[in-house]
Design an enzyme around this catalytic site. Structure first.
Site, PDB file in Angstrom:
ATOM      1  N   ARG A 153       0.942  -1.102   0.027  1.00  0.00           N
ATOM      2  CA  ARG A 153      -0.081  -0.134  -0.154  1.00  0.00           C
ATOM      3  C   ARG A 153       0.728   1.367   0.018  1.00  0.00           C
ATOM      4  NH1 ARG A 153      -4.231   0.265   2.805  1.00  0.00           N
ATOM      5  NH2 ARG A 153      -3.952   2.348   3.715  1.00  0.00           N
ATOM      6  N   ASP A 168      -2.540   7.654   6.359  1.00  0.00           N
ATOM      7  CA  ASP A 168      -2.621   6.707   7.365  1.00  0.00           C
ATOM      8  C   ASP A 168      -2.098   6.998   8.869  1.00  0.00           C
ATOM      9  OD1 ASP A 168      -4.345   5.042   6.056  1.00  0.00           O
ATOM     10  OD2 ASP A 168      -2.590   3.751   5.176  1.00  0.00           O
TER      11      ASP A 168
END
Ligand SMILES: C[S@@+](CC[C@H](N)C(=O)[O-])C[C@H]1O[C@@H](n2cnc3c(N)ncnc32)[C@H](O)[C@@H]1O
Length: 243
Positions: A153, A168
């Site tokens: 990711r 994140d």
């Protein structure tokens, strides 16, 4: 990025390329996953990969000769890749480690089973040992999948929205801010009004304040490691006053 995973259970690891972000990344060629089964390197007719431990005791140990041949073949296929043994005795992985690993050409991930692997494999052919936490799994496969997912990711183009990984938790040392979607109100709980204001500067400020506040509340250890600027200190004060 290339992942070579040495595992007695390739079908388990392959599952990581069958759903979601990692599946799309594999389709787009951002990652390649190559599973190598040590059983294919066993030379006896029973294709033995483990044996009883010297000194006695319970369980079996993965054999040095078989695993070393497997690692060396993997290394020949991807010479630039570091060999990482997934182990509860390794360094506990974190976002910073995953972020620096995402810059590598590839990784060879070695999954142990049984009581683990013959210690001489680590001495002769392992570059690093990584743990996914202070608990013992039955095998390194789940650890390898965690590593593949979290690195993937971070690869440019892997996420639909380029900024998602940057926002994140852990990427800037803080936990992520809370997120909301429709319906606007549920069980008498409305969403925070600022998110409907259309004022992007205010929304960004609110998100920063929430990230600081929830890190303070949930993971004060993370906040202690940061040197907050004056603006962040003020935002945190406002957050705490509102509690
Ligand atoms: C049952 S464990 C062996 C544990 C070993 N006897 C010990 O206590 O250190 C079998 C395999 O699972 C993997 N494993 C177990 N716990 C792990 C963890 N927390 N992180 C990464 N891999 C783990 C390792 O590859 C290990 O060789």
């Amino acid at each position: 990025m290339r992942f070579d995973v040495i595992t007695l259970f390739p079908e388990m690891v392959q599952a990581v390329t069958q759903s979601g972000v990692t599946s799309r990344a594999a389709e787009q060629g951002l990652i390649t996953l190559n599973c190598i089964n040590p059983r294919d390197y066993a030379t006896d007719k029973h294709r033995t990969v483990d044996d009883r431990p010297y000194g006695g005791g319970p369980g079996m140990v993965m054999k040095a000769d078989v695993v070393l041949s497997t690692i060396r073949d993997a290394k020949q296929q991807s010479p630039a890749s570091k060999v990482v043994y997934l182990s509860p005795q390794g360094k506990t992985v974190n976002q910073a480690m995953m972020s620096s690993a995402a810059k590598e050409e590839g990784l060879i991930l070695l999954c142990g089973r049984y009581e683990g692997i013959d210690e001489r494999i680590i001495e002769l052919a392992v570059d690093e040992e990584w743990s996914i936490g202070d608990y013992v799994l039955s095998g390194g496969e789940l650890g390898a999948m965690v590593v593949i997912d979290s690195i993937t990711r971070l690869l440019p183009g892997a996420l639909g929205h380029e900024q998602s990984a940057e926002q994140d938790s852990f990427s800037d040392g803080l936990l992520d801010c809370p997120h909301y979607t429709r319906p606007e109100e549920i069980e008498e709980k409305p969403i925070p009004a600022v998110l409907k204001s259309g004022n992007h500067a205010e929304i960004a400020k609110w998100r920063r304040m929430e990230a600081l506040g929830r890190t303070y509340q949930k993971r004060p250890d993370l906040l202690e490691k940061l040197d907050l600027n004056e603006q962040d200190k003020k935002l945190l004060e406002v957050f705490l006053r509102q509690q």
